[in-house]
Design a protein around this motif. Structure first.
Motif, short mmCIF file in Angstrom:
data_model
loop_
_atom_site.label_atom_id
_atom_site.label_comp_id
_atom_site.label_asym_id
_atom_site.label_seq_id
_atom_site.Cartn_x
_atom_site.Cartn_y
_atom_site.Cartn_z
N LEU A 224 0.81 -1.21 0.00
CA LEU A 224 0.00 0.00 0.00
C LEU A 224 0.85 1.27 0.00
O LEU A 224 0.39 2.32 -0.44
CB LEU A 224 -0.93 0.00 1.22
CG LEU A 224 -1.91 -1.17 1.33
CD1 LEU A 224 -2.81 -0.99 2.55
CD2 LEU A 224 -2.74 -1.31 0.07
N SER A 227 1.79 3.19 -3.68
CA SER A 227 0.78 3.71 -4.60
C SER A 227 1.32 4.87 -5.43
O SER A 227 1.01 5.00 -6.61
CB SER A 227 -0.46 4.16 -3.83
OG SER A 227 -1.14 3.05 -3.28
N GLN A 230 3.44 3.42 -8.25
CA GLN A 230 2.63 2.80 -9.29
C GLN A 230 1.77 3.83 -10.03
O GLN A 230 1.44 3.63 -11.20
CB GLN A 230 1.70 1.75 -8.68
CG GLN A 230 2.40 0.53 -8.11
CD GLN A 230 1.39 -0.56 -7.77
OE1 GLN A 230 0.52 -0.90 -8.55
NE2 GLN A 230 1.50 -1.11 -6.57
N ARG A 232 -1.60 6.21 -8.54
CA ARG A 232 -2.81 5.79 -7.82
C ARG A 232 -3.90 5.30 -8.76
O ARG A 232 -4.69 4.43 -8.42
CB ARG A 232 -3.31 6.92 -6.93
CG ARG A 232 -2.39 7.18 -5.74
CD ARG A 232 -2.93 8.24 -4.80
NE ARG A 232 -2.11 8.35 -3.62
CZ ARG A 232 -1.04 9.13 -3.51
NH1 ARG A 232 -0.66 9.85 -4.55
NH2 ARG A 232 -0.34 9.18 -2.39
N ALA A 235 -2.68 1.65 -9.67
CA ALA A 235 -2.22 0.76 -8.60
C ALA A 235 -3.13 -0.45 -8.47
O ALA A 235 -4.35 -0.36 -8.62
CB ALA A 235 -2.18 1.52 -7.27
N ARG A 280 -6.73 -3.82 -10.90
CA ARG A 280 -6.52 -2.49 -10.35
C ARG A 280 -7.38 -2.28 -9.11
O ARG A 280 -8.52 -2.74 -9.05
CB ARG A 280 -6.84 -1.43 -11.40
CG ARG A 280 -5.86 -1.39 -12.55
CD ARG A 280 -6.28 -0.45 -13.64
NE ARG A 280 -7.52 -0.88 -14.28
CZ ARG A 280 -7.92 -0.47 -15.46
NH1 ARG A 280 -7.18 0.38 -16.15
NH2 ARG A 280 -9.05 -0.90 -15.99
N GLU A 310 -5.76 7.50 2.89
CA GLU A 310 -4.82 8.28 2.09
C GLU A 310 -4.84 9.73 2.58
O GLU A 310 -5.90 10.35 2.66
CB GLU A 310 -5.23 8.20 0.63
CG GLU A 310 -4.23 8.73 -0.36
CD GLU A 310 -4.72 8.50 -1.77
OE1 GLU A 310 -4.52 7.39 -2.29
OE2 GLU A 310 -5.34 9.41 -2.35
N GLU A 317 -7.07 2.83 1.02
CA GLU A 317 -6.67 1.58 0.36
C GLU A 317 -6.90 0.43 1.33
O GLU A 317 -6.46 0.47 2.48
CB GLU A 317 -5.20 1.65 -0.03
CG GLU A 317 -4.89 2.63 -1.14
CD GLU A 317 -4.96 1.97 -2.52
OE1 GLU A 317 -5.04 0.74 -2.60
OE2 GLU A 317 -4.93 2.72 -3.51
N ARG A 328 -6.28 -5.50 -3.70
CA ARG A 328 -6.38 -4.17 -3.16
C ARG A 328 -7.68 -3.55 -3.64
O ARG A 328 -8.08 -3.74 -4.79
CB ARG A 328 -5.21 -3.31 -3.61
CG ARG A 328 -3.88 -3.71 -3.04
CD ARG A 328 -2.72 -2.98 -3.68
NE ARG A 328 -2.79 -1.54 -3.49
CZ ARG A 328 -1.79 -0.71 -3.81
NH1 ARG A 328 -0.68 -1.19 -4.33
NH2 ARG A 328 -1.91 0.59 -3.62
N ARG A 330 -9.65 0.26 -3.71
CA ARG A 330 -9.56 1.70 -3.47
C ARG A 330 -10.98 2.22 -3.30
O ARG A 330 -11.77 2.23 -4.26
CB ARG A 330 -8.85 2.39 -4.63
CG ARG A 330 -8.65 3.90 -4.44
CD ARG A 330 -7.70 4.42 -5.53
NE ARG A 330 -7.62 5.87 -5.53
CZ ARG A 330 -6.85 6.58 -4.72
NH1 ARG A 330 -6.12 5.97 -3.79
NH2 ARG A 330 -6.81 7.89 -4.79
#
Length: 369
Positions: A224, A227, A230, A232, A235, A280, A310, A317, A328, A330
């Motif tokens: 995590l 992010s 990657q 966001r 990710a 994703r 976040e 996340e 994961r 989001r």
């Protein structure tokens, strides 16, 4: 198998690269990160193109860069594949390959001209001029020409960057075969997570000229705290499964990932073959109970492992366990609060089948030929 050891520094007025890492002498290692993080610079240092580099590079016991040592690029035995194919336009595809083959006639060969042609399926392209080749075909010829120079190590600098998603999907299986087919380790620069997922065995993630993380693909992508590396929006994680069944009528593949099963757009692989899927975080929704009357094809039993809000945004996340693999999700902080999510809680992870890009899914292009 010979490892490549690097402990190097390059300083520019507005940027400094400092990397210490040992690249294993097998498989494909991704140099991954956002634009400007130093990926291509590190590749150029390894190849010997950056004369301002300081530190040490050693290929096994052979020192390429040291306090009093500098081995020029042509003596390092490195093959370099660029973003653009850089083929000779006045030659045919066969002519480009023959050129490299003749120049390396004195280099000990672990594989033949015909081996390269067979693995990359180049024979149908032999008589075409460069301007008669598609972008993907040009890159296959460029890779073949580089292999015929008989390198010990293959460096690839975003070789698919100029291709659309469909052409990338066509050429990735060829690249994935290179280490096993030719006994050649590959260091592969990219900022595209689909390429990392489908091709690479491990990741070296860079941020602002330094290593942010290293490790296997699956465990690194699920972190995590990465992010921002990657991106966001992109990710996510990598799931590994096997093709369980093909629904030819509905053009769907069913993939077993442990005790769970996913439906995705049809993958051109046979039942029983292993497959990697990138999911994703933004494509995963959460529910407390298994919903009914939805178009979403995938509802997976999961358990919350951790939740990380976040900073300064509306989002959080959530890391999930799904049959021993990790997802994961989001979601908004408001959703976390409304659902009362907490560590250890059972949930249902919802993934739309259409969130998997059909053109980017793995395929066996040898079976299609």
């Amino acid at each position: 198998m010979t490892d490549l050891s690097t402990d190097v520094r390059v300083r520019y007025p507005a940027f400094t690269l400092e990397v210490a890492h040992v690249f294993p002498g097998h498989g494909i290692t991704a140099l991954f990160g956002p634009s400007g993080c130093g990926k291509s610079t590190l590749l150029r240092v390894i190849a010997g193109f950056e004369r301002g580099a300081k530190g040490r590079i050693a290929y096994g016991d052979e020192v390429w860069l040291g306090e009093r040592a500098y081995l020029p690029p042509y003596r390092r035995g490195v093959g370099y594949v660029f973003q653009d194919a850089r083929l000779f336009p006045h030659l045919t595809a066969r002519g480009n390959l023959d050129y490299a083959h003749r120049r390396a006639a004195d280099v000990a060969a672990r594989y033949s001209f015909d081996d390269v042609v067979d693995v990359l399926d180049l024979a149908p392209l032999f008589e075409r001029r460069v301007n008669q080749l598609s972008g993907g075909e040009k890159q296959r010829v460029a890779i073949g020409r580089t292999l015929l120079a008989r390198p010990r190590l293959l460096l690839m600098d975003e070789p698919l960057a100029a291709l659309d998603t469909r052409r990338k999907g066509e050429i990735m299986p060829y690249i994935g075969r290179l280490p096993n087919a030719f006994g050649l380790p590959v260091i592969y620069v990219t900022h595209a997570l689909e390429e990392v997922t489908q091709l690479c065995d491990r990741i070296v993630a860079l941020a602002e000229g330094r290593i942010a993380a290293t490790g296997g693909v699956a465990e690194t992508l699920e972190r995590l705290d990465l992010s921002s590396v990657q991106g966001r929006f992109e990710a996510g994680v990598m799931l590994t499964g096997r093709i369980a069944a093909q629904d030819m009528a509905l053009h769907l593949s069913r993939v077993d990932i442990g005790s769970a099963r996913l439906e995705v757009p049809q993958i051109a692989l046979a039942p029983g073959q292993e497959v990697r899927l990138r999911v994703r975080a933004r494509d995963v929704s959460l529910a407390l109970t298994r919903p009914e009357g939805l178009s979403i094809r995938n509802a997976l039993d999961a358990r919350v492992l951790s939740i990380e809000p976040e900073a300064a945004t509306a989002f959080a996340e959530v890391l999930l366990d799904v049959g021993g693999q990790h997802l994961r999700a989001r979601v908004t902080r408001a959703a976390v609060a409304d659902l009362g999510l907490g560590e250890g809680q059972p949930v249902v992870a919802l993934i739309k089948a259409v969130s998997f890009d059909r053109q980017a899914l793995p395929r066996d292009n040898r079976a299609e030929a």
